[in-house]
Design an enzyme around this catalytic site. Structure first.
Site, PDB file in Angstrom:
ATOM      1  N   LYS A 116       0.815  -1.215   0.000  1.00 18.29           N
ATOM      2  CA  LYS A 116       0.000   0.000   0.000  1.00 18.29           C
ATOM      3  C   LYS A 116       0.847   1.263   0.000  1.00 18.29           C
ATOM      4  CE  LYS A 116      -4.438  -1.583   1.361  1.00 18.29           C
ATOM      5  NZ  LYS A 116      -5.554  -1.631   2.272  1.00 18.29           N
ATOM      6  N   LYS A 200      -5.112 -10.254  -7.230  1.00 21.33           N
ATOM      7  CA  LYS A 200      -6.346 -10.334  -6.444  1.00 21.33           C
ATOM      8  C   LYS A 200      -7.405  -9.381  -7.005  1.00 21.33           C
ATOM      9  CE  LYS A 200      -6.519  -8.157  -2.551  1.00 21.33           C
ATOM     10  NZ  LYS A 200      -6.442  -7.588  -1.202  1.00 21.33           N
ATOM     11  N   LYS A 203     -10.922  -3.617  -4.874  1.00 24.88           N
ATOM     12  CA  LYS A 203     -11.661  -2.385  -5.126  1.00 24.88           C
ATOM     13  C   LYS A 203     -10.727  -1.249  -5.510  1.00 24.88           C
ATOM     14  CE  LYS A 203     -12.269  -2.321  -0.100  1.00 24.88           C
ATOM     15  NZ  LYS A 203     -13.246  -2.484   0.947  1.00 24.88           N
TER      16      LYS A 203
HETATM   17  P1  TYM Z   1     -10.786  -5.360   3.470  1.00 23.57           P
HETATM   18  O1  TYM Z   1     -11.767  -4.267   3.720  1.00 23.57           O
HETATM   19  O2  TYM Z   1      -9.665  -5.122   2.517  1.00 23.57           O
HETATM   20  O3  TYM Z   1     -11.553  -6.662   2.960  1.00 23.57           O
HETATM   21  C1  TYM Z   1     -12.651  -7.200   3.664  1.00 23.57           C
HETATM   22  C2  TYM Z   1     -12.604  -8.721   3.597  1.00 23.57           C
HETATM   23  O4  TYM Z   1     -12.680  -9.177   2.235  1.00 23.57           O
HETATM   24  C3  TYM Z   1     -11.619 -10.100   1.982  1.00 23.57           C
HETATM   25  N1  TYM Z   1     -11.219  -9.980   0.566  1.00 23.57           N
HETATM   26  C4  TYM Z   1     -11.093 -11.004  -0.280  1.00 23.57           C
HETATM   27  N2  TYM Z   1     -11.267 -12.324  -0.126  1.00 23.57           N
HETATM   28  C5  TYM Z   1     -11.068 -13.111  -1.203  1.00 23.57           C
HETATM   29  N3  TYM Z   1     -10.698 -12.648  -2.433  1.00 23.57           N
HETATM   30  C6  TYM Z   1     -10.508 -11.319  -2.636  1.00 23.57           C
HETATM   31  N4  TYM Z   1     -10.152 -10.866  -3.849  1.00 23.57           N
HETATM   32  C7  TYM Z   1     -10.699 -10.436  -1.529  1.00 23.57           C
HETATM   33  N5  TYM Z   1     -10.607  -9.084  -1.377  1.00 23.57           N
HETATM   34  C8  TYM Z   1     -10.921  -8.820  -0.082  1.00 23.57           C
HETATM   35  C9  TYM Z   1     -10.517  -9.686   2.933  1.00 23.57           C
HETATM   36  O5  TYM Z   1      -9.610 -10.734   3.163  1.00 23.57           O
HETATM   37  C10 TYM Z   1     -11.300  -9.310   4.172  1.00 23.57           C
HETATM   38  O6  TYM Z   1     -11.616 -10.457   4.948  1.00 23.57           O
HETATM   39  N6  TYM Z   1      -7.855  -5.258   7.501  1.00 23.57           N
HETATM   40  C11 TYM Z   1      -9.149  -5.677   7.006  1.00 23.57           C
HETATM   41  C12 TYM Z   1     -10.313  -5.075   7.775  1.00 23.57           C
HETATM   42  C13 TYM Z   1     -10.271  -5.309   9.244  1.00 23.57           C
HETATM   43  C14 TYM Z   1     -10.529  -6.522   9.926  1.00 23.57           C
HETATM   44  C15 TYM Z   1     -10.417  -6.212  11.314  1.00 23.57           C
HETATM   45  C16 TYM Z   1     -10.849  -7.802   9.498  1.00 23.57           C
HETATM   46  C17 TYM Z   1     -10.001  -4.359  10.192  1.00 23.57           C
HETATM   47  N7  TYM Z   1     -10.107  -4.896  11.438  1.00 23.57           N
HETATM   48  C18 TYM Z   1     -10.590  -7.204  12.275  1.00 23.57           C
HETATM   49  C19 TYM Z   1     -11.033  -8.785  10.480  1.00 23.57           C
HETATM   50  C20 TYM Z   1     -10.910  -8.474  11.851  1.00 23.57           C
HETATM   51  C21 TYM Z   1      -9.276  -5.230   5.568  1.00 23.57           C
HETATM   52  O7  TYM Z   1      -8.636  -4.299   5.147  1.00 23.57           O
HETATM   53  O8  TYM Z   1     -10.216  -5.898   4.860  1.00 23.57           O
END
Ligand code: TYM
Length: 342
Positions: A116, A200, A203
């Site tokens: 990032k 991957k 968004k």
């Molecule tokens: P974020 O917002 O990037 O994504 C949310 C969830 O979607 C999953 N994901 C995917 N899974 C499979 N294939 C893909 N292409 C794909 N893109 C996204 C991510 O693995 C995630 O589970 N750091 C986290 C948010 C967070 C969080 C937490 C999660 C903050 N605090 C505590 C769990 C527990 C994040 O940026 O997810």
């Protein structure tokens, strides 16, 4: 041995459109866990979103939109606690404390920060670097034992476990925090871009054609699948034949996840045929499963007050769970007064 009650915590960032990757990798599993014997908290992590620049009005809207996606996908605000992170001060408070528990070396190893921040590390916010300590606080403020996520969050979960273990050990409070387990669904842990099967689905990809957004309408979904990158070979008859074909593997995997059919079963039907036969079936399946979620999100977004009421109620229930944990943390550290949790 753990003495902690089974509790699920997970979150999503309100940064841009949620994608089919978010849905299959995480959100769908959040919903499935409602049928299991867990207490559940699902958060919209707005404090994480501001680790990069956000337009305030857009952030507020995106926060409601992720809550709408949760509900439209089948999360029931009665059975699962749905809230946004900034409403519960325990996250920021425990996040600071964990910033003092985690080591620079641990955070230096985080691949997501490297991706990032890119070449512009000197200019990245300190929050982007310490992001995983806030994520650990999200989970451990509730002593959550299980965390449903996609593959890309695995390293952050390992860091969460390291922070929990170091805290328990440093302050001689064995088992104070559980070491939370990731719940990663192998088949959907990494949904890939429609333009490049080695990246991957994200968004933040500059090309909107690389992803299906949950808010895309039926025509746009069908168009994106029709234009998805493929190779010139027909589909193989057996799963092994997909090994070196990332785009074909991804599309068959998406079809399998959405239809509930095994890859073997799908290839028994489409093996030997070109993508001209398979893509329309995939488009139809995706439209059937995803377009109704987008429609329901649009309907919910017409009543932002109702969404806010759900978030406020969820935040109250979440804060009630976090407060006693925070109070104990303050006492353990010798911070007199108990912080805002007193
Ligand atoms: P974020 O917002 O990037 O994504 C949310 C969830 O979607 C999953 N994901 C995917 N899974 C499979 N294939 C893909 N292409 C794909 N893109 C996204 C991510 O693995 C995630 O589970 N750091 C986290 C948010 C967070 C969080 C937490 C999660 C903050 N605090 C505590 C769990 C527990 C994040 O940026 O997810």
């Amino acid at each position: 041995m753990t003495t902690h009650a089974p509790r699920v915590f997970s979150g999503m960032q309100p940064t841009g459109n949620l994608t089919l990757g978010n849905y299959l990798g995480a959100l769908r599993n959040f919903v499935a866990l409602q049928e299991r014997d867990f207490e559940r908290l699902y958060c919209v992590v707005d404090l994480h979103a501001i680790t990069v620049a956000q337009d305030p009005a857009t952030l507020a809207r995106a926060t409601r939109e992720v809550a709408a996606a949760y509900i439209a996908s089948g999360l029931d605000p009665e059975r699962s606690i749905i809230f946004n992170q900034s409403r519960v001060s325990a996250h920021a408070e425990l996040g600071w404390i964990f910033t003092c528990v985690a080591r620079m070396g641990w955070l230096n190893r985080m691949t997501q920060f490297k991706e990032k921040a890119g070449k512009n590390r000197e200019n990245a916010s300190v929050g982007l670097f310490s992001y995983p300590t806030l994520m650990a606080a999200d989970i451990l403020a509730y002593r959550a034992t299980h965390v449903p996520v996609g593959e890309d969050q695995k390293q952050h979960l390992e860091l969460t476990r390291d922070i929990a273990a170091k805290f328990n050990n440093d302050f001689n409070v064995p088992d104070f925090f559980p070491l939370p387990e990731p719940l990663i669904q192998a088949e959907t842990a990494r949904i890939m871009s429609l333009r490049d099967g080695r990246n991957k689905m994200s968004k933040s990809d500059p090309s909107d054609m690389s992803r299906i957004n949950l808010t895309d309408d039926a025509d746009l979904i069908a168009q994106k699948i029709r234009k998805a990158k493929t190779d010139p070979e027909p589909l193989p008859s057996e799963a092994e034949g997909l090994a070196e074909r990332p785009e074909a593997l991804n599309l068959v995997g998406i079809y399998s996840a959405l239809s509930g059919r095994s890859v073997a079963d799908i290839l028994a039907e489409y093996g030997g045929q070109g993508f001209g036969a398979f893509k329309p079936a995939l488009a139809e399946m995706t439209v059937t499963k995803i377009a109704p979620i987008g429609e329901e999100m649009r309907r919910l977004m017409q009543s932002p007050d109702e969404i806010d009421a759900i978030l406020a109620d969820g935040a109250e229930r979440a804060a009630a769970l976090a407060r006693p944990v925070l109070r104990e943390v303050y006492e353990t550290l010798g911070l007199t007064g108990g912080g805002s949790a007193r």
